[in-house]
Design an enzyme around this catalytic site. Structure first.
Site, PDB file in Angstrom:
ATOM      1  N   GLU A   1      -2.422   7.910  -3.982  1.00 31.73           N
ATOM      2  CA  GLU A   1      -3.521   7.287  -4.720  1.00 31.73           C
ATOM      3  C   GLU A   1      -4.850   7.649  -4.072  1.00 31.73           C
ATOM      4  OE1 GLU A   1      -3.208   2.979  -5.913  1.00 31.73           O
ATOM      5  OE2 GLU A   1      -1.367   3.149  -4.736  1.00 31.73           O
TER       6      GLU A   1
ATOM      7  N   HIS B   1      -0.815   0.399  -9.685  1.00 34.62           N
ATOM      8  CA  HIS B   1      -1.469  -0.534  -8.765  1.00 34.62           C
ATOM      9  C   HIS B   1      -1.994  -1.758  -9.523  1.00 34.62           C
ATOM     10  CE1 HIS B   1      -3.344  -0.551  -4.528  1.00 34.62           C
ATOM     11  NE2 HIS B   1      -3.408  -1.793  -4.997  1.00 34.62           N
TER      12      HIS B   1
ATOM     13  N   ARG C   1       0.853  -1.184   0.000  1.00 36.07           N
ATOM     14  CA  ARG C   1       0.000   0.000   0.000  1.00 36.07           C
ATOM     15  C   ARG C   1       0.892   1.238   0.000  1.00 36.07           C
ATOM     16  NH1 ARG C   1      -3.298  -2.914  -1.629  1.00 36.07           N
ATOM     17  NH2 ARG C   1      -5.383  -3.386  -0.780  1.00 36.07           N
TER      18      ARG C   1
END
Length: 316
Positions: free
Chosen positions: A256, A291, A227
Site C-alpha cells: 500500500e 483498508h 498494517r
C-alpha cells in the site's frame, strides 16, 4: 489556538471545535513542501495519513502543541521527535475498534465458508456443493497478537462462536472474560486462526515472516487488519502455496501507499514483489479489502468525536 486540518474528516470536528473557540484552517490539497512553509503558524494539526510528519516537518513546526490523528496508527509521525519537542500526541483507536472487530469476523466467515467463491460460481451457472464445504469456527482456537482496543473488541465479538480465544501482548495482566493471555510460544503451538492487532514499528515490521510461520504448529488461517508490513508478503505467499497457511483475509497489504489511498504499483517493486502481489489478488485462498476494516459510517463519526473530546479535555 490555531489548528490546521490536513485531511477531510467528519464535519463535527470543525463544528464542535469552533464552538470551543479554536481557530481552524482546512488544507486538503497542499503538498508537503507547501505545508512546511506555513506550519509554524499553527498550534495543532489534525491528520489522517495524507502527509508524513517527519523530523524535518516537526522541527519547522515551532509552535505546535499537539498532533491529533483521526484513527489508531501513528506510524506516519516521527514519534520520538514529537515527544522530544513536547508535542502532545492524540489518536482515537476507540472510534473504530468495533468496525474492525466486525470486519475480522465477517472476512473470516466468508473465507472459511467459501461464501464469495460459491456465490460467484452460482452467478456464473456453476453449482458445486461438495467442493464448497465450509470449515466451522466452533471448537477452534483463535489466536490474537495485540490485545489493545482492536484485539479486545474482536475477542468480544467471538464470544458467541464457541471458539477459545487466546492472545499474546507485550504488556502483562490484560486477560479478561473474553480471552486468555498466553506466551507467544503457546499461541504458536495452539492457534488454528491468527489475527493481528498491532501497530507498525521496528519491533512489529515483518513480524509474521518465514521464521514465525515455521513455528506455527498447525496449518492456520491468517487475518490481518493491522498494517500491511506486519506481514512479509513473500513468506505468506510461500506458506499459502505450501498449505501451511490455509487461507488469508487481508484488509491491508505490504504494498500500500503510505497514505493508504491505493496500492503502490511503481517501478520500485521488484519482479518478486509484483508476482507475490498478483498471487494474492488472484488466489481464491485470499480475501483482500482496501483498508476499510475501520471505515464504517459509524466509525467515521466516532473517530472524530473521540478526537474532539480529547482535544477539548486537554486544551480547554
Amino acid at each position: 489556538m490555531k489548528i490546521l486540518l490536513l485531511d477531510s474528516n467528519h464535519p463535527l470536528i470543525t463544528e464542535q471545535l469552533l464552538t470551543k473557540g479554536f481557530v481552524l484552517e482546512e488544507d486538503f490539497t497542499s503538498s508537503y513542501d507547501e505545508v512546511l512553509q506555513k506550519i509554524n503558524q499553527y498550534d495543532g494539526i489534525i491528520i489522517r495519513s495524507r502527509i508524513p510528519l517527519d523530523k524535518n516537518f516537526l522541527q519547522n513546526a515551532r509552535n505546535l502543541k499537539f498532533i491529533a490523528r483521526v484513527g489508531a496508527g501513528m506510524e506516519n509521525i516521527d514519534l520520538e521527535t514529537a515527544k522530544n519537542l513536547g508535542i502532545s500526541l492524540i489518536n482515537s483507536p476507540e472510534g473504530n475498534r468495533d468496525s474492525v472487530a466486525e470486519h475480522v469476523v465477517g472476512m473470516l466467515l466468508i473465507l472459511m465458508n467459501r461464501l464469495f467463491i460459491a456465490s460467484e460460481e452460482v452467478k456464473n451457472g456453476i453449482w458445486k456443493r461438495e467442493e464448497n464445504r465450509g470449515d466451522e469456527l466452533l471448537g477452534k482456537t483463535f489466536g490474537i497478537i495485540g490485545y489493545g482496543n482492536m484485539g479486545k473488541a474482536t475477542a468480544k465479538r467471538l464470544s458467541g462462536f464457541g471458539v477459545e480465544v487466546i492472545f499474546y501482548d507485550i504488556l502483562p495482566n490484560l486477560e479478561d472474560e473474553f480471552a486468555k493471555q498466553v506466551s507467544l510460544e503457546e499461541l504458536q503451538e495452539r492457534a488454528d486462526i491468527l489475527s493481528l492487532h498491532i501497530p507498525l514499528d521496528a519491533s512489529t515490521e515483518y513480524l509474521v515472516d518465514e521464521n514465525f510461520i515455521s513455528k506455527m504448529k498447525k496449518n492456520f488461517y491468517l487475518v490481518n487488519t493491522a498494517r500491511g508490513k506486519n506481514v512479509k508478503t513473500s513468506a505468506l505467499v510461500d506458506a499459502l502455496k505450501s498449505g501451511k497457511v490455509k487461507a488469508a483475509a487481508l484488509d491491508v497489504l505490504e504494498y500500500e501507499k503510505s497514505s493508504f489511498e491505493n496500492l503502490d504499483t511503481s517501478t520500485s517493486l521488484s519482479t518478486r514483489n509484483k508476482e507475490d502481489l498478483q498471487f494474492l489478488l488472484e488466489s481464491n485462498q485470499v480475501i483482500v479489502t482496501p483498508h476499510i476494516a475501520g471505515w464504517t459510517h459509524q466509525s467515521k463519526e466516532k473517530l472524530a468525536q473521540f478526537i474532539v473530546d480529547k482535544i477539548v479535555q486537554q486544551f480547554c
